[in-house]
Scaffold this active site. Structure first.
Site, mmCIF file in Angstrom:
data_model
loop_
_atom_site.group_PDB
_atom_site.id
_atom_site.type_symbol
_atom_site.label_atom_id
_atom_site.label_comp_id
_atom_site.label_asym_id
_atom_site.label_seq_id
_atom_site.Cartn_x
_atom_site.Cartn_y
_atom_site.Cartn_z
ATOM 1 N N GLY A 88 34.675 -36.978 6.631
ATOM 2 C CA GLY A 88 34.992 -35.788 7.422
ATOM 3 C C GLY A 88 33.784 -34.896 7.625
ATOM 4 N N MET A 102 44.885 -40.973 -0.094
ATOM 5 C CA MET A 102 45.578 -39.900 -0.812
ATOM 6 C C MET A 102 47.062 -40.189 -0.979
ATOM 7 N N LEU A 115 38.510 -33.116 -0.619
ATOM 8 C CA LEU A 115 38.413 -32.649 0.771
ATOM 9 C C LEU A 115 39.333 -33.432 1.705
ATOM 10 N N ALA A 116 39.863 -34.552 1.248
ATOM 11 C CA ALA A 116 40.679 -35.383 2.146
ATOM 12 C C ALA A 116 41.949 -34.649 2.535
ATOM 13 N N SER A 166 44.037 -32.505 8.461
ATOM 14 C CA SER A 166 43.545 -31.120 8.510
ATOM 15 C C SER A 166 43.829 -30.419 9.831
ATOM 16 N N TYR A 179 53.929 -36.726 6.868
ATOM 17 C CA TYR A 179 52.656 -37.352 6.495
ATOM 18 C C TYR A 179 51.666 -36.291 5.994
ATOM 19 N N THR A 224 42.658 -23.145 1.995
ATOM 20 C CA THR A 224 42.384 -22.714 3.365
ATOM 21 C C THR A 224 42.925 -21.324 3.686
ATOM 22 N N GLU A 256 44.470 -20.669 6.199
ATOM 23 C CA GLU A 256 45.783 -20.843 6.830
ATOM 24 C C GLU A 256 46.910 -20.456 5.863
ATOM 25 N N TYR A 266 51.078 -27.832 7.849
ATOM 26 C CA TYR A 266 49.767 -27.976 7.176
ATOM 27 C C TYR A 266 49.608 -26.901 6.099
ATOM 28 N N LYS A 270 49.362 -27.216 2.034
ATOM 29 C CA LYS A 270 48.183 -26.707 1.310
ATOM 30 C C LYS A 270 48.591 -25.651 0.277
ATOM 31 N N HIS A 323 35.301 -23.181 9.448
ATOM 32 C CA HIS A 323 33.850 -23.452 9.500
ATOM 33 C C HIS A 323 33.624 -24.674 10.383
ATOM 34 N N ARG A 368 32.156 -31.295 13.823
ATOM 35 C CA ARG A 368 33.555 -30.897 13.841
ATOM 36 C C ARG A 368 34.368 -31.905 14.656
HETATM 37 P P1 NAP Z 1 38.149 -33.394 8.564
HETATM 38 O O1 NAP Z 1 36.869 -33.452 9.319
HETATM 39 O O2 NAP Z 1 39.446 -33.544 9.287
HETATM 40 O O3 NAP Z 1 38.063 -34.521 7.429
HETATM 41 C C1 NAP Z 1 39.203 -34.906 6.709
HETATM 42 C C2 NAP Z 1 38.849 -36.086 5.826
HETATM 43 O O4 NAP Z 1 40.020 -36.490 5.109
HETATM 44 C C3 NAP Z 1 38.373 -37.331 6.605
HETATM 45 O O5 NAP Z 1 37.376 -37.967 5.846
HETATM 46 C C4 NAP Z 1 39.631 -38.189 6.647
HETATM 47 O O6 NAP Z 1 39.374 -39.577 6.765
HETATM 48 C C5 NAP Z 1 40.193 -37.899 5.260
HETATM 49 N N1 NAP Z 1 41.615 -38.232 5.144
HETATM 50 C C6 NAP Z 1 42.642 -37.815 5.915
HETATM 51 N N2 NAP Z 1 43.796 -38.337 5.467
HETATM 52 C C7 NAP Z 1 43.494 -39.113 4.399
HETATM 53 C C8 NAP Z 1 44.251 -39.926 3.512
HETATM 54 N N3 NAP Z 1 45.579 -40.045 3.620
HETATM 55 N N4 NAP Z 1 43.593 -40.556 2.509
HETATM 56 C C9 NAP Z 1 42.251 -40.455 2.386
HETATM 57 N N5 NAP Z 1 41.475 -39.719 3.201
HETATM 58 C C10 NAP Z 1 42.094 -39.052 4.187
HETATM 59 O O7 NAP Z 1 38.268 -32.032 7.733
HETATM 60 P P2 NAP Z 1 37.103 -31.000 7.321
HETATM 61 O O8 NAP Z 1 36.962 -29.989 8.385
HETATM 62 O O9 NAP Z 1 35.927 -31.748 6.817
HETATM 63 O O10 NAP Z 1 37.818 -30.243 6.108
HETATM 64 C C11 NAP Z 1 37.690 -30.710 4.776
HETATM 65 C C12 NAP Z 1 38.831 -30.132 3.935
HETATM 66 O O11 NAP Z 1 38.785 -28.710 3.969
HETATM 67 C C13 NAP Z 1 40.220 -30.500 4.419
HETATM 68 O O12 NAP Z 1 41.043 -30.627 3.277
HETATM 69 C C14 NAP Z 1 40.665 -29.301 5.236
HETATM 70 O O13 NAP Z 1 42.068 -29.207 5.249
HETATM 71 C C15 NAP Z 1 40.021 -28.172 4.455
HETATM 72 N N6 NAP Z 1 39.641 -26.978 5.216
HETATM 73 C C16 NAP Z 1 38.877 -27.084 6.333
HETATM 74 C C17 NAP Z 1 38.473 -25.924 6.995
HETATM 75 C C18 NAP Z 1 37.578 -25.983 8.223
HETATM 76 O O14 NAP Z 1 37.472 -24.959 8.911
HETATM 77 N N7 NAP Z 1 36.905 -27.095 8.475
HETATM 78 C C19 NAP Z 1 38.848 -24.667 6.499
HETATM 79 C C20 NAP Z 1 39.615 -24.621 5.336
HETATM 80 C C21 NAP Z 1 39.993 -25.776 4.684
HETATM 81 P P3 NAP Z 1 39.218 -40.291 8.209
HETATM 82 O O15 NAP Z 1 37.793 -40.015 8.644
HETATM 83 O O16 NAP Z 1 39.488 -41.706 7.868
HETATM 84 O O17 NAP Z 1 40.230 -39.663 9.131
HETATM 85 O O1 F7E Z 2 42.473 -23.585 16.256
HETATM 86 C C1 F7E Z 2 43.686 -21.774 19.221
HETATM 87 C C2 F7E Z 2 44.700 -22.280 18.200
HETATM 88 O O2 F7E Z 2 42.565 -26.040 15.835
HETATM 89 C C3 F7E Z 2 41.937 -22.283 16.222
HETATM 90 C C4 F7E Z 2 41.357 -26.374 10.510
HETATM 91 O O3 F7E Z 2 40.074 -26.755 10.066
HETATM 92 O O4 F7E Z 2 40.820 -24.047 10.309
HETATM 93 C C5 F7E Z 2 41.265 -25.033 11.215
HETATM 94 O O5 F7E Z 2 42.538 -24.699 11.731
HETATM 95 C C6 F7E Z 2 42.750 -21.380 17.133
HETATM 96 C C7 F7E Z 2 44.271 -21.502 16.969
HETATM 97 O O6 F7E Z 2 41.686 -24.485 14.045
HETATM 98 C C8 F7E Z 2 43.335 -24.398 21.685
HETATM 99 O O7 F7E Z 2 46.025 -21.993 18.638
HETATM 100 C C9 F7E Z 2 43.618 -22.250 21.684
HETATM 101 O O8 F7E Z 2 44.850 -20.229 16.977
HETATM 102 O O9 F7E Z 2 40.319 -24.920 16.001
HETATM 103 P P1 F7E Z 2 41.725 -24.849 15.569
HETATM 104 P P2 F7E Z 2 42.763 -23.841 13.063
HETATM 105 O O10 F7E Z 2 44.141 -24.073 13.497
HETATM 106 O O11 F7E Z 2 42.365 -22.415 12.823
HETATM 107 C C10 F7E Z 2 41.673 -23.835 9.159
HETATM 108 C C11 F7E Z 2 41.036 -22.788 8.296
HETATM 109 C C12 F7E Z 2 42.006 -25.096 8.461
HETATM 110 O O12 F7E Z 2 42.217 -25.108 7.246
HETATM 111 C C13 F7E Z 2 42.294 -26.284 9.297
HETATM 112 O O13 F7E Z 2 42.155 -27.486 8.545
HETATM 113 O O14 F7E Z 2 42.464 -21.738 18.483
HETATM 114 N N1 F7E Z 2 43.540 -22.643 20.378
HETATM 115 N N2 F7E Z 2 43.495 -23.311 22.494
HETATM 116 C C14 F7E Z 2 43.368 -23.974 20.354
HETATM 117 N N3 F7E Z 2 43.218 -24.820 19.304
HETATM 118 C C15 F7E Z 2 43.024 -26.132 19.597
HETATM 119 N N4 F7E Z 2 42.831 -27.014 18.588
HETATM 120 N N5 F7E Z 2 42.998 -26.593 20.897
HETATM 121 C C16 F7E Z 2 43.154 -25.771 21.988
HETATM 122 O O15 F7E Z 2 43.133 -26.191 23.134
#
Ligand code: NAP
Ligand code: F7E
Length: 350
Positions: free
Chosen positions: A20, A68, A89-90, A93, A104, A136, A138, A160, A164, A190, A195
């Protein structure tokens, strides 16, 4: 725990979700710090390793299959590798998609976390292995102007976030019940050029780049008013490592303390791609038009709105600043957007 000089070690880390966005940045960081890094990946019929391909030649980087939802695979991994640190981190998401695959999402994000903690216990590592849990913002379900901190109550607004919340709670419970070193990082959004393409920031930077090159007509978005506290993923993974280097397990908010709307992100991304947007209309009729030509670049599609959305997220990272030495906005919002657009302007031509 093999604890050598700060920052340098021969510690062994297991990262779930290594393929990821965060997993790839974290693997790079830990390798730089001298760790032996094991990335858990899941089987796929297509190669899924774009984000970690550049690490494959490193003799301290290894991958192992696991999932997972398969507790046995996690038990086997923990027992075989006996890691000093586990970064969980898996996850499924994607908040929007969690409404389509709620069960799921719960299996992976909630139960998967429980299986992982039990795997650490079953391997007899509960006193030696430190665990990071990817929690998160969220969990909060939104902030009405007041920055959110570690003591703010949770109000999950998606399958989600609900999954979490279970993971957060079971981590706290295992910390209290078994004295395990488990820290929750409550990370706000982030982003980076790594991304996933379905998240709004990357969707925008890719579309702006394709439109600039004449490869796409316009960009469809949902809620333009949503506000997020956006930081750079490369900065945030450093906090994960710092949390496990801290003397005590704890929960930390990681955020920049500033927020912007999806509309603002869009305007800036198109500017870096060479177009100035003027916004006109409101609600589902709002459009972003090219100031120079009057051409519609962005419009709103009602089906892109979520059944329940988090309207506004703003974090208070004071505790992480004080205890972890966290520097909010190391990479500014403007730098982040520019970095993503610069990458995508080349990427879309490949
Ligand atoms: P990401 O890019 O979606 O990566 C998710 C990772 O989890 C990928 O490697 C994916 O594998 C793996 N995965 C999904 N389902 C799995 C399963 N059943 N078994 C094993 N591996 C699995 O997410 P990220 O942005 O790097 O975020 C990392 C973590 O931080 C996540 O837990 C997310 O919920 C949390 N988080 C993210 C943010 C953010 O803004 N990015 C903020 C807060 C929390 P594949 O490549 O095979 O799909
Ligand atoms: O949406 C709005 C949408 O999908 C941000 C994940 O990493 O951060 C992420 O979750 C906002 C929302 O991220 C579109 O409705 C408008 O209000 O980029 P997003 P997210 O939902 O904030 C948190 C912290 C996590 O933990 C999660 O894993 O943008 N929005 N128009 C849209 N969003 C998407 N995806 N697509 C649109 O067209």
């Amino acid at each position: 725990m093999k604890d050598t000089e700060p920052g340098k070690s021969e510690r062994r880390a297991l990262i779930t979700g290594a393929t990821g966005q965060d997993g790839s940045f974290l693997a790079e960081l830990l390798l730089e710090k001298g760790y032996e890094v094991w990335g858990m990946v899941r089987r796929s019929s297509v190669g899924r390793y774009e984000r970690i391909e550049h690490l494959m030649g490193n003799s301290r980087f290894h991958i192992r299959y696991g999932d997972m939802t398969d507790a046995v695979s996690l038990v086997r991994l923990a027992a075989d590798l006996r890691p000093d640190e586990v970064y969980n981190l898996a996850a499924q998401s994607d908040v929007g998609i969690s409404f389509e695959v709620p069960a799921y999402t719960a299996q992976t994000d909630a139960l998967g976390t429980l299986y992982l903690l039990e795997a650490v216990r079953a391997a007899g590592l509960e006193k030696s292995c430190r665990v990071y849990q990817a929690s998160t913002s969220e969990l909060f379900g939104g902030s009405a102007g007041i920055p959110l901190g570690e003591d703010t109550p949770f109000h999950p607004r998606s399958p989600y976030a609900a999954a979490k919340q279970y993971a957060f709670s079971i981590c706290r419970n295992y910390r209290e019940a078994y004295g395990m070193f488990i820290s929750n990082g409550i990370l706000f959004n982030h982003e980076s050029e790594r991304r996933g393409e379905n998240f709004v920031t990357r969707k925008i930077t890719l579309a702006a780049s394709r439109i600039a090159h004449g490869l796409q007509d316009r960009l469809h978005l949902g809620n333009l008013d949503a506000r997020r506290d956006w930081g750079f993923a490369g900065d945030y993974v450093e906090c994960m490592w710092r949390m496990l280097r801290h003397p005590r397990p704890d929960d930390f908010v990681i955020a920049t303390g500033r927020q912007h709307s999806v509309r603002e992100f869009c305007s800036l991304a198109f500017r870096y791609a060479g177009m100035e947007i003027a916004w006109r209309g409101a609600g589902p009729d709002e459009q972003g038009v090219d100031k120079k030509t009057g051409r519609v670049l962005v419009d709103v599609l009602p089906e892109l709105f979520r059944p329940a959305d988090v309207e506004s997220l703003l974090g208070n990272p004071e505790k992480a600043v004080a205890l972890l030495g966290w520097t909010p906005e190391k990479t500014s919002f403007e730098k982040l957007v520019r970095r993503m657009v610069e990458f995508d302007m080349k990427y879309v031509l490949k």
